[in-house]
Design a protein around this motif. Structure first.
Motif, PDB file in Angstrom:
ATOM      1  N   UNK A  49       0.827  -1.209   0.000  1.00 41.10           N
ATOM      2  CA  UNK A  49       0.000   0.000   0.000  1.00 41.10           C
ATOM      3  C   UNK A  49       0.861   1.257   0.000  1.00 41.10           C
ATOM      4  N   UNK A  50       1.941   1.233   0.747  1.00 42.35           N
ATOM      5  CA  UNK A  50       2.847   2.382   0.790  1.00 42.35           C
ATOM      6  C   UNK A  50       3.500   2.582  -0.581  1.00 42.35           C
ATOM      7  N   UNK A  51       3.910   1.486  -1.216  1.00 41.46           N
ATOM      8  CA  UNK A  51       4.512   1.577  -2.547  1.00 41.46           C
ATOM      9  C   UNK A  51       3.542   2.135  -3.568  1.00 41.46           C
ATOM     10  N   UNK A  52       2.286   1.703  -3.501  1.00 44.67           N
ATOM     11  CA  UNK A  52       1.267   2.190  -4.438  1.00 44.67           C
ATOM     12  C   UNK A  52       0.999   3.677  -4.216  1.00 44.67           C
ATOM     13  N   UNK A  53       0.968   4.108  -2.953  1.00 43.44           N
ATOM     14  CA  UNK A  53       0.734   5.516  -2.640  1.00 43.44           C
ATOM     15  C   UNK A  53       1.872   6.385  -3.168  1.00 43.44           C
ATOM     16  N   UNK A  54       3.104   5.954  -2.938  1.00 44.68           N
ATOM     17  CA  UNK A  54       4.265   6.707  -3.416  1.00 44.68           C
ATOM     18  C   UNK A  54       4.244   6.780  -4.941  1.00 44.68           C
ATOM     19  N   UNK A  55       3.900   5.679  -5.607  1.00 40.73           N
ATOM     20  CA  UNK A  55       3.818   5.657  -7.074  1.00 40.73           C
ATOM     21  C   UNK A  55       2.794   6.679  -7.573  1.00 40.73           C
ATOM     22  N   UNK A  56       1.600   6.683  -6.958  1.00 40.79           N
ATOM     23  CA  UNK A  56       0.550   7.630  -7.379  1.00 40.79           C
ATOM     24  C   UNK A  56       0.989   9.074  -7.165  1.00 40.79           C
ATOM     25  N   UNK A  57       1.641   9.347  -6.034  1.00 32.76           N
ATOM     26  CA  UNK A  57       2.113  10.705  -5.770  1.00 32.76           C
ATOM     27  C   UNK A  57       3.159  11.132  -6.797  1.00 32.76           C
ATOM     28  N   UNK A  58       4.078  10.242  -7.123  1.00 32.42           N
ATOM     29  CA  UNK A  58       5.106  10.565  -8.107  1.00 32.42           C
ATOM     30  C   UNK A  58       4.496  10.818  -9.481  1.00 32.42           C
ATOM     31  N   UNK A  59       3.513  10.030  -9.881  1.00 29.64           N
ATOM     32  CA  UNK A  59       2.873  10.204 -11.187  1.00 29.64           C
ATOM     33  C   UNK A  59       2.068  11.497 -11.239  1.00 29.64           C
ATOM     34  N   UNK A  60       1.513  11.898 -10.110  1.00 29.97           N
ATOM     35  CA  UNK A  60       0.713  13.111 -10.071  1.00 29.97           C
ATOM     36  C   UNK A  60       1.548  14.343 -10.412  1.00 29.97           C
ATOM     37  N   UNK A  61       2.809  14.341 -10.040  1.00 33.33           N
ATOM     38  CA  UNK A  61       3.664  15.493 -10.270  1.00 33.33           C
ATOM     39  C   UNK A  61       4.566  15.352 -11.490  1.00 33.33           C
ATOM     40  N   UNK A  62       4.455  14.264 -12.240  1.00 36.81           N
ATOM     41  CA  UNK A  62       5.305  14.111 -13.418  1.00 36.81           C
ATOM     42  C   UNK A  62       4.628  14.763 -14.618  1.00 36.81           C
ATOM     43  N   UNK A  63       5.273  15.735 -15.151  1.00 39.00           N
ATOM     44  CA  UNK A  63       4.760  16.471 -16.303  1.00 39.00           C
ATOM     45  C   UNK A  63       5.922  16.781 -17.232  1.00 39.00           C
ATOM     46  N   UNK A  64       5.595  17.136 -18.467  1.00 44.21           N
ATOM     47  CA  UNK A  64       6.621  17.545 -19.413  1.00 44.21           C
ATOM     48  C   UNK A  64       7.254  18.836 -18.913  1.00 44.21           C
ATOM     49  N   UNK A  65       8.544  18.883 -18.936  1.00 46.21           N
ATOM     50  CA  UNK A  65       9.268  20.046 -18.435  1.00 46.21           C
ATOM     51  C   UNK A  65       9.329  21.130 -19.503  1.00 46.21           C
ATOM     52  N   UNK A  66       9.206  22.370 -19.099  1.00 47.26           N
ATOM     53  CA  UNK A  66       9.378  23.549 -19.941  1.00 47.26           C
ATOM     54  C   UNK A  66       8.421  23.628 -21.129  1.00 47.26           C
ATOM     55  N   UNK A  67       7.277  22.970 -21.050  1.00 44.32           N
ATOM     56  CA  UNK A  67       6.323  23.037 -22.155  1.00 44.32           C
ATOM     57  C   UNK A  67       5.785  24.454 -22.314  1.00 44.32           C
TER      58      UNK A  67
END
Length: 99
Positions: free
Chosen positions: A48-66
């Motif tokens: 559950x902790x791994x899944x939570x960390x994964x979701x948090x990381x994906x939430x903030x991953x965006x294309x840089x400098x778009x």
């Protein structure tokens, strides 16, 4: 598999048909520090902790400098990338980006 302690990361990866680095990253994401009743600390894997960390990381991953590309650039890029049969390209894509 991780809880039992009978499997290496390579064996887990082979069993699950994924890369060993995938197993390593998941174990790292899900590792939490727990305190025993004797007030000593130990590390434990919690999915559950791994899944939570994964979701948090994906939430903030965006294309840089778009945001730095202007609307004009995005309109002109398709026109600049025309196949050679229609007209020869004047610039490479990389050159066009840096103009």
């Amino acid at each position: 598999m991780a809880k039992s302690g009978n499997f290496t990361q390579a064996e887990m990866a082979k069993e699950l048909n994924v890369s060993q680095s995938t197993i390593s990253r998941e174990l790292k994401r899900g590792r939490t520090r727990q305190m025993s009743t004797k007030r000593t600390y130990y590390d434990r894997y919690l999915a559950d902790a791994g899944a939570r960390v994964y979701r948090e990381n994906r939430q903030f991953s965006r294309a840089k400098d778009f945001h730095k590309y202007s609307e004009n650039f995005l309109e002109e890029l398709p026109k600049a990338i025309v196949s050679a049969k229609q007209k020869p390209r004047e610039h490479s894509v990389d050159t066009f980006v840096h103009m």
